[in-house]
Design an enzyme around this catalytic site. Structure first.
Site, PDB file in Angstrom:
ATOM      1  N   ASP A 148      67.222 -46.943 -11.180  1.00 54.61           N
ATOM      2  CA  ASP A 148      66.890 -48.333 -12.128  1.00 54.61           C
ATOM      3  C   ASP A 148      68.366 -48.415 -12.726  1.00 54.61           C
ATOM      4  O   ASP A 148      69.326 -47.571 -12.898  1.00 54.61           O
ATOM      5  CB  ASP A 148      66.164 -47.904 -13.274  1.00 54.61           C
ATOM      6  CG  ASP A 148      64.679 -47.357 -12.671  1.00 54.61           C
ATOM      7  OD1 ASP A 148      64.006 -48.041 -12.311  1.00 54.61           O
ATOM      8  OD2 ASP A 148      64.546 -46.044 -12.805  1.00 54.61           O
ATOM      9  N   ASP A 195      63.146 -43.891  -7.651  1.00 54.23           N
ATOM     10  CA  ASP A 195      63.748 -45.170  -7.465  1.00 54.23           C
ATOM     11  C   ASP A 195      64.896 -44.775  -8.315  1.00 54.23           C
ATOM     12  O   ASP A 195      65.234 -43.890  -8.899  1.00 54.23           O
ATOM     13  CB  ASP A 195      62.847 -46.056  -7.828  1.00 54.23           C
ATOM     14  CG  ASP A 195      62.707 -46.436  -9.228  1.00 54.23           C
ATOM     15  OD1 ASP A 195      63.140 -45.307 -10.044  1.00 54.23           O
ATOM     16  OD2 ASP A 195      62.092 -47.319  -9.750  1.00 54.23           O
ATOM     17  N   ASP A 245      65.613 -50.846  -8.724  1.00 52.95           N
ATOM     18  CA  ASP A 245      65.165 -51.835  -9.746  1.00 52.95           C
ATOM     19  C   ASP A 245      66.530 -52.309 -10.470  1.00 52.95           C
ATOM     20  O   ASP A 245      67.238 -51.469 -11.068  1.00 52.95           O
ATOM     21  CB  ASP A 245      64.141 -51.426 -10.924  1.00 52.95           C
ATOM     22  CG  ASP A 245      62.830 -50.905 -10.219  1.00 52.95           C
ATOM     23  OD1 ASP A 245      62.779 -51.678  -9.065  1.00 52.95           O
ATOM     24  OD2 ASP A 245      62.034 -50.444 -10.820  1.00 52.95           O
TER      25      ASP A 245
HETATM   26  P1  DGT Z   1      61.330 -41.666 -11.468  1.00 53.84           P
HETATM   27  O1  DGT Z   1      61.805 -43.109 -11.005  1.00 53.84           O
HETATM   28  O2  DGT Z   1      59.837 -41.662 -11.029  1.00 53.84           O
HETATM   29  O3  DGT Z   1      61.949 -40.765 -11.154  1.00 53.84           O
HETATM   30  O4  DGT Z   1      61.317 -41.862 -13.082  1.00 53.84           O
HETATM   31  P2  DGT Z   1      61.878 -43.023 -13.930  1.00 53.84           P
HETATM   32  O5  DGT Z   1      61.501 -42.543 -15.764  1.00 53.84           O
HETATM   33  O6  DGT Z   1      63.221 -43.471 -13.752  1.00 53.84           O
HETATM   34  O7  DGT Z   1      60.693 -44.204 -14.096  1.00 53.84           O
HETATM   35  P3  DGT Z   1      60.430 -45.649 -13.601  1.00 53.84           P
HETATM   36  O8  DGT Z   1      61.483 -45.652 -12.628  1.00 53.84           O
HETATM   37  O9  DGT Z   1      59.160 -45.783 -13.170  1.00 53.84           O
HETATM   38  O10 DGT Z   1      60.799 -46.382 -14.650  1.00 53.84           O
HETATM   39  C1  DGT Z   1      61.996 -46.530 -15.263  1.00 53.84           C
HETATM   40  C2  DGT Z   1      61.846 -46.573 -16.748  1.00 53.84           C
HETATM   41  O11 DGT Z   1      61.332 -47.926 -17.183  1.00 53.84           O
HETATM   42  C3  DGT Z   1      60.935 -45.315 -17.436  1.00 53.84           C
HETATM   43  O12 DGT Z   1      61.451 -44.274 -17.765  1.00 53.84           O
HETATM   44  C4  DGT Z   1      60.357 -45.958 -18.612  1.00 53.84           C
HETATM   45  C5  DGT Z   1      60.383 -47.595 -18.457  1.00 53.84           C
HETATM   46  N1  DGT Z   1      58.843 -47.977 -17.971  1.00 53.84           N
HETATM   47  C6  DGT Z   1      58.326 -47.634 -16.622  1.00 53.84           C
HETATM   48  N2  DGT Z   1      57.249 -48.182 -16.710  1.00 53.84           N
HETATM   49  C7  DGT Z   1      56.984 -48.717 -17.736  1.00 53.84           C
HETATM   50  C8  DGT Z   1      55.714 -49.669 -18.471  1.00 53.84           C
HETATM   51  O13 DGT Z   1      54.611 -49.568 -17.679  1.00 53.84           O
HETATM   52  N3  DGT Z   1      56.136 -49.945 -19.574  1.00 53.84           N
HETATM   53  C9  DGT Z   1      57.250 -49.986 -20.260  1.00 53.84           C
HETATM   54  N4  DGT Z   1      57.470 -50.452 -21.351  1.00 53.84           N
HETATM   55  N5  DGT Z   1      58.190 -49.387 -19.850  1.00 53.84           N
HETATM   56  C10 DGT Z   1      58.084 -48.916 -18.503  1.00 53.84           C
HETATM   57 MG    MG Z   2      63.166 -44.617 -11.848  1.00 53.20          MG
END
Ligand code: DGT
Ligand code: MG
Length: 343
Positions: A177, A175, A267
């Site tokens: 963000d 996604d 998001d």
């Molecule tokens: P992606 O989108 O799968 O390539 O990887 P990210 O790192 O962008 O992950 P994403 O979009 O699920 O979440 C964005 C950020 O939000 C992640 O790097 C850390 C934070 N985050 C995600 N899930 C949680 C959670 O359950 N608790 C907390 N405190 N932060 C979270």
């Molecule tokens: Mg993400």
């Protein structure tokens, strides 16, 4: 590394929190190495690699594969739960419920008359083929331009930051963000709803789940990482047109798909400006880095860190200035400080 993620996922489906975390930590340690591991000696002394992880790695280094992981991949329940949780809005509990009803494919779920999908899941199924495809950096940047234009049309002094995996330099993500705020405290409150209205007016809003702020200073700090923060946010699905994406490949889509657009998960989070640095640090991730940072704060500094604040347990107040004055300034505080200055 992917093997560790698969083992973590399988443990999560079995509600084995300890092993799940251990495999996630191992995956993140292996990811951070400069090159692939070729012998067990190369991982001697590395943190977070327990006996279980080492046994799996030994198996891979000896036989070129892990029998345990192969067994998991063939497991009917694992396959079904992995498939079901790949739908936006479907978590492990719902996936387990569907599996127990004897359902095994997405088609079976859609044709089962007794299944009531919620709004988010309906959108998840409707745009499944698009949102299960990775989002490229070029697509994330194109969305960044659209959101920036929209936000600045409403509030010219607003601050917008691309966060999540793309802020960490990833080429692909699941996604996109963004964090947005305004310099004047309280003004961020109506901003997100205006942005949503404007995206709808432009005809690019395919789905929106808006969650109002539940942020309450008196309830801080919240120390469980799994608890998401209390800022106002929205989970969107946006329509991205081909002409908006720069670069050779343009939109990520199936060969033969001639629609000229795709759906992307986005998001948006809108913290008040005085919490922006903490929100930026938390939303930049990675999830494992966030967890480690909180553990470090708690165990090594007797402080509690979350997406809203840094709480000093010894002084019983929110402060990071005391740490900033220390000569042995830890890197993690530096990073938070510099992230805060970025706006
Ligand atoms: P992606 O989108 O799968 O390539 O990887 P990210 O790192 O962008 O992950 P994403 O979009 O699920 O979440 C964005 C950020 O939000 C992640 O790097 C850390 C934070 N985050 C995600 N899930 C949680 C959670 O359950 N608790 C907390 N405190 N932060 C979270
Ligand atoms: Mg993400």
């Amino acid at each position: 590394m992917d093997v560790m993620e698969e083992l973590a996922e399988s443990s999560e489906f079995n509600e084995s929190k300890g092993p799940c975390l251990a495999f996630r930590q191992a995956a993140s340690v292996l990811k951070s190495l400069p090159s692939a591991v070729r012998c067990l000696g190369a991982i001697q002394g590395l943190p977070w690699l327990g006996e279980h992880t080492k046994a799996v790695m030994e198996e891979i280094l000896t036989f070129g594969r892990s029998f345990k992981v192969e067994e998991i991949r063939c497991d009917e329940r694992y396959q079904a739960l992995k498939l079901f949780t790949s739908v936006f809005g479907v978590g492990p509990k719902t996936a387990e419920k569907w599996y127990r009803r004897g359902l095994r494919s997405l088609k079976e779920i859609l044709t089962e008359p007794n299944i009531q999908l919620n709004r988010m899941q309906r959108a998840g199924f409707l745009y499944y083929s698009d949102i299960s495809k990775a989002v490229s950096k070029a697509e994330a940047e194109a969305l960044g331009c659209i959101i920036e234009e929209t936000v600045h049309w409403i509030a010219p002094d607003a601050v917008l930051a691309l966060t999540g995996g793309f802020r960490r330099g990833k080429e692909y993500g699941h996604d996109v963000d963004f964090l947005l705020t305004v310099p004047e405290m309280g003004k961020e409150e109506g901003l997100l709803l205006h942005v949503i209205d404007r995206l709808r007016d432009q005809g690019i809003l395919l789905y929106c789940d808006h969650q109002g702020s539940t942020f309450d200073v008196s309830k801080l700090p919240s120390c469980r990482f799994e608890d998401m923060d209390h800022f106002q946010k929205c989970f969107l699905i946006l329509r991205l047109e081909e002409g908006q994406v720069e670069g050779e490949r343009g939109l990520q889509r199936d060969p033969g798909d001639s629609r000229g657009w795709r759906a992307v998960r986005v998001d948006l989070v809108a913290p008040p400006v005085d919490r922006y640095a903490f929100a930026l640090l938390g939303w930049t991730g990675s999830k494992q880095f966030g967890r480690d940072l909180r553990t470090f704060a708690r165990k090594e500094r007797q402080m509690l860190l979350d997406n809203h604040a840094l709480y000093d347990k010894t002084k019983r107040n929110y402060s990071y200035r005391r740490l900033l004055r220390r000569t042995s300034l830890p890197i993690w505080v530096w990073s938070m400080w510099s992230l805060g200055r970025e706006m």
